[in-house]
Every structure is written in C-alpha cells, then in structure tokens.
Design a protein around this motif. Structure first.
Motif, short mmCIF file in Angstrom:
data_model
loop_
_atom_site.label_atom_id
_atom_site.label_comp_id
_atom_site.label_asym_id
_atom_site.label_seq_id
_atom_site.Cartn_x
_atom_site.Cartn_y
_atom_site.Cartn_z
N ALA A 305 0.59 -1.08 -0.12
CA ALA A 305 -0.01 -0.13 -0.03
C ALA A 305 0.70 1.22 -0.04
O ALA A 305 0.53 2.35 -0.07
N ARG A 306 2.22 1.24 0.19
CA ARG A 306 3.00 2.32 0.38
C ARG A 306 2.93 3.23 -0.77
O ARG A 306 2.69 4.47 -0.25
N SER A 307 2.93 2.87 -1.98
CA SER A 307 2.86 4.05 -3.08
C SER A 307 1.06 4.17 -3.51
O SER A 307 1.43 4.67 -4.78
N ALA A 308 0.40 3.62 -3.04
CA ALA A 308 -0.80 3.70 -3.60
C ALA A 308 -1.75 5.06 -3.42
O ALA A 308 -1.37 5.54 -2.48
N ARG A 309 -2.57 5.16 -4.55
CA ARG A 309 -3.02 6.70 -4.43
C ARG A 309 -4.41 6.29 -5.02
O ARG A 309 -4.55 5.75 -6.08
N LEU A 310 -5.62 6.84 -4.24
CA LEU A 310 -7.03 6.89 -5.05
C LEU A 310 -7.35 8.01 -5.17
O LEU A 310 -7.10 9.07 -4.56
N ARG A 311 -8.07 7.96 -6.55
CA ARG A 311 -8.63 9.21 -7.11
C ARG A 311 -10.09 8.76 -7.45
O ARG A 311 -10.30 7.63 -7.60
N ALA A 312 -11.35 9.66 -7.04
CA ALA A 312 -12.43 9.02 -7.26
C ALA A 312 -13.19 10.43 -7.66
O ALA A 312 -12.81 11.37 -7.43
#
Length: 342
Positions: A305-312
């Motif tokens: 998850a360290r580099s995860a990014r969520l856009r919505a």
C-alpha cells in the motif's frame, strides 16, 4: 512520495490485502441492490466487500487463474457475483453482454496483483527466480521475447519511458551484450544484468531492477493504454450519480487518472488574459482534489500500500467525452508494440 516505485509492488513480497479498502468503499458509497463493476478482480477483495455491503458485482480479470480461483466467491454469493475473463478496457462490452446496466460504480486497482508477484512461474518478481514471462493474461508475447529480440534503442525507450529508469540506455546496452552470449530466459538473469549495469542499492533504496521490471511489464501488457481505455469505458457505462474509484501505484498511472478526471470535471479553461474556451460539459465531479493516500497503519500492515493513490469522482448527466490518450498522459511510443514479437 507519489509515484515512487514500490519495491514490494515491483518484485517483493506482498500479502493478498485489498489496498485502501475502507476508502474505496466510502468513495463508491455502496447501496444495497446497486450494480458495481470491479474491473480488476484479482483475489476478490473489493468485490467481496461490495457484496457484503449488499451490492451486486460484475467482476473482470484478464488472468484465467484469478477467474478460476474466484469461483469459490461466485458460489458463496450465488446470483450477486458475475465473474468473467477479459480486459477491463472492454468493460463496456462486458456490461452489455451481461445486461448489467445501469452501473452505480466502477472500481479499478491498477497494476500487478500480489498473487501474480507471489508465483515465481509468472515471472513478475525479480526476487523469485522463474521464467521471464510477465503476462497478466494467457496470450501474446512474453517478456523474454521482448528482451531477446527488441532493438537496443527500443529497449531503452521501454525502460526509460515506461519504467522511468534514469539509466535506461546503460541497462539496454547491458541486456544486448548479455543476450549475445546466451538468451535471457529467467527473472534472476535479468535482475543480475540490471544490477551489474546500475549498481547495488544503497540503504533505503529500491532494488536496481525495480524500474526495468516495471517498464517491461507495462509494455508486455499494454497497461497504460488499457488504463486509458478502461477509464473511457467506465465513463460510458456509469449512470448519472454513479461513482468511479481508481487505485494506482506509480506516477505514470496516477498522472493518467488525474488528467482524465481533471479534463472531465471542468467545461473549459481560461485565465485573466483570455476567456474560458468552450468545451464539452463536465462528465465527472471530483470527490477529492488530491489523491487519498494510505495511513501509516495500513502501510505497516501491508507494504504494497505504500505507494498507492486513490482518485474518485461522481458521474454527471453530461455525455461521455472523446478519449484522447496523448492529452491524458499516455506515452506515445515510436517503437513496435508487443504484438510485433509474436
């Protein structure tokens, strides 16, 4: 740092945990009886959570093993989960084939899954010696075909443009020299070639093969084109008020999602020196101006998850926009595509 390749995500161990699960569910605002498309089923983490919240799911995965392994979840939820083998870029066709419209939400988790990384025979991980394959599906040329047959200048483009490797030319020349002696057939061979070319990692540094493996994997699977086409398909199938949630793991993916949503959340652009240019009506309303990032607790529990990014974003009632890949940041490579190496 946004876009920093994850050593775990590119070649190290990661458990089968859905990333940013609570945040994705909040973005989708799942309602009982709603219809949701999980375009990247993987181990079924997002699908299961949506189902447990009362939604109905059409799940897609290009990996036949993921589809086979997911049959237990299909059986558990009976008529509320449809699981099909295919690409999420064909999401619109899958929705039509399953008579699944209208769609209340779409979720995409971009990139390689931890299941694929954990299986040495899939050839994704430089930490597990296996055949140099890297195919997410069962079709098309594998990574070994590219590494052994592509021109050195084309390898440099793949490693540089798609892997963001600063020493792409050096790595490509090292690959050319190594393959002249014997074919490069395993992940360990390639990782050792890159390490000799780039040097051993220092403290707190990612493995030197991380970016090369990333670029090669993205090229083999056409991942950035798939992402752009999948976003366009999601825009077409979502009903007004429907929600799109996309989790990315490096800067190339995140930039495409960011530009796609930005271009569709405003009707025109202007400045104090020029009037706003006329354009299509916004097809999305952003849920978050900046990407949602995982908490420290989640990254400790799940290093992937360290580099995860969520856009919505939320779909408006405006017509879908035309898809312009260059405008949303898909690199237009002037080299033969992976199909040239069949």
């Amino acid at each position: 740092m946004a876009g920093r390749p994850s050593d775990e995500g590119a070649g190290g161990p990661a458990r089968h945990l859905p990333v940013l699960l609570a945040e994705v569910l909040a973005a989708l605002a799942v309602v009982p009886g709603g219809r949701y498309v999980d375009g990247t089923f993987g181990a079924g983490g997002y699908s299961r959570a949506i189902l447990e919240a009362g939604g109905t799911v059409l799940a897609i995965d290009r990996d036949p093993k993921a589809v086979a392994d997911g049959q237990a979840i299909v059986e558990k939820f009976r008529n509320r989960l449809i699981l099909v083998e295919g690409r999420f870029s064909d999401l619109e066709a899958h929705v039509a084939a399953q008579d699944f419209a209208p769609v209340d939400g779409v979720v995409l988790d971009i990139g390689v899954s931890s299941m694929q990384l954990d299986e040495a025979e899939r050839g994704f991980s430089f930490r597990k010696d296996g055949p140099l394959d890297m195919r997410m599906g069962a079709e098309g040329p594998d990574a070994a075909a590219i590494v052994n047959r592509a021109a050195v200048r084309d390898l440099a483009v793949i490693f540089g443009a798609l892997g963001e490797e600063r020493h792409a030319g050096r790595v490509a020349r090292a690959v050319e020299a190594a393959r002249s002696e014997r074919p490069i057939e395993t992940t360990r061979q390639l990782a050792e070639i890159v390490e000799r070319a780039v040097g051993r990692p220092g403290p707190q540094r990612i493995h030197p093969a991380t970016r090369t493996f990333q670029g090669l994997r993205i090229f083999v699977n056409r991942e950035l084109e798939e992402l752009a086409e999948g976003l366009g398909a999601a825009e077409s199938v979502l009903k007004p008020g429907g929600r799109l949630a996309v989790v990315t793991f490096h800067s190339l993916e995140d930039r495409i999602v960011k530009r796609f949503l930005q271009s569709r959340s405003r009707s025109g652009q202007g400045s104090r020196h020029a009037p706003i240019a006329a354009g299509p009506e916004p097809s999305f309303e952003l849920l978050n101006r900046k990407p949602v990032e995982p908490s420290a607790e989640e990254t400790e529990r799940n290093p992937r998850a360290r580099s995860a990014r969520l856009r919505a974003a939320i779909r408006t009632g405006a017509p879908a926009h035309a898809l312009d890949m260059a405008a949303i940041g898909v690199p237009l490579l002037t080299i033969p595509g992976p199909e040239a190496y069949r």
